[in-house]
Design an enzyme around this catalytic site. Sequence first.
Site, PDB file in Angstrom:
ATOM      1  N   CYS A   1      14.626   0.873  28.067  1.00 21.05           N
ATOM      2  CA  CYS A   1      13.801  -0.216  28.622  1.00 21.05           C
ATOM      3  C   CYS A   1      13.201  -1.170  27.601  1.00 21.05           C
ATOM      4  O   CYS A   1      12.452  -2.077  27.985  1.00 21.05           O
ATOM      5  CB  CYS A   1      12.666   0.324  29.508  1.00 21.05           C
ATOM      6  SG  CYS A   1      13.219   1.137  31.010  1.00 21.05           S
ATOM      7  N   ASP A   2      13.468  -1.008  26.314  1.00 23.50           N
ATOM      8  CA  ASP A   2      12.931  -1.961  25.342  1.00 23.50           C
ATOM      9  C   ASP A   2      13.818  -2.055  24.108  1.00 23.50           C
ATOM     10  O   ASP A   2      13.343  -2.018  22.974  1.00 23.50           O
ATOM     11  CB  ASP A   2      11.499  -1.596  24.944  1.00 23.50           C
ATOM     12  CG  ASP A   2      10.756  -2.764  24.289  1.00 23.50           C
ATOM     13  OD1 ASP A   2      11.185  -3.935  24.478  1.00 23.50           O
ATOM     14  OD2 ASP A   2       9.768  -2.514  23.588  1.00 23.50           O
ATOM     15  N   LEU A   3      15.106  -2.214  24.350  1.00 22.41           N
ATOM     16  CA  LEU A   3      16.046  -2.350  23.252  1.00 22.41           C
ATOM     17  C   LEU A   3      15.931  -3.751  22.671  1.00 22.41           C
ATOM     18  O   LEU A   3      16.088  -4.741  23.400  1.00 22.41           O
ATOM     19  CB  LEU A   3      17.459  -2.092  23.780  1.00 22.41           C
ATOM     20  CG  LEU A   3      18.497  -1.669  22.782  1.00 22.41           C
ATOM     21  CD1 LEU A   3      18.213  -0.282  22.273  1.00 22.41           C
ATOM     22  CD2 LEU A   3      19.865  -1.705  23.424  1.00 22.41           C
TER      23      LEU A   3
END
Length: 174
Positions: free
Chosen positions: A59-61
């Site tokens: 969810c936060d690449l």
Amino acid sequence: AHFTFRGHLCLVFEPLSINLFELLQQNAYRGVSLDMLRSFLNQLLPTLDVLRRSEVIHCDLKPENILLRSLNAVDVVLIDFGSACQQNHVIYSYVQSRFYRSPEVLLGRDYDAKIDMWSLGCVAGELFLGIPLFPGQNEFNMVARIVEMMGSPPRSFLDSCRHATRFFHPPGAN
């Protein structure tokens, strides 16, 4: 490894080097070589596959969450699972850093591990070009940039998005 100190669980990680955004900065935003990018992706794709098979969404690449093991090698490590969730237990409706945010998240559609693949594609483009692919200032600008580069999403996709009418006319509307 881990230990407890004054009642706090402390996790021990290997020392790592700079993140990929810092690498771009040091390279004056000229991008990295195709060979270096290929090496990064050959490490990150299996990582995303393990996450997908484990039903975990990062969810936060983004470049800041991918670190070099050392300045002398092209080995990378994916970090910062603070926004991660299980695929069958999605916690947040709005995730991902703006330049790497997927159409599913922007348009309010249920999402899965595919949003991490979108982010990785955005990261790959940025690492090669030296600039973000979709440097939107807000949600509307992000959607406009994505549509300009990739075309409008199919109607079947838009019909499954809670916020599609914020950005697209409904069928039959002028």
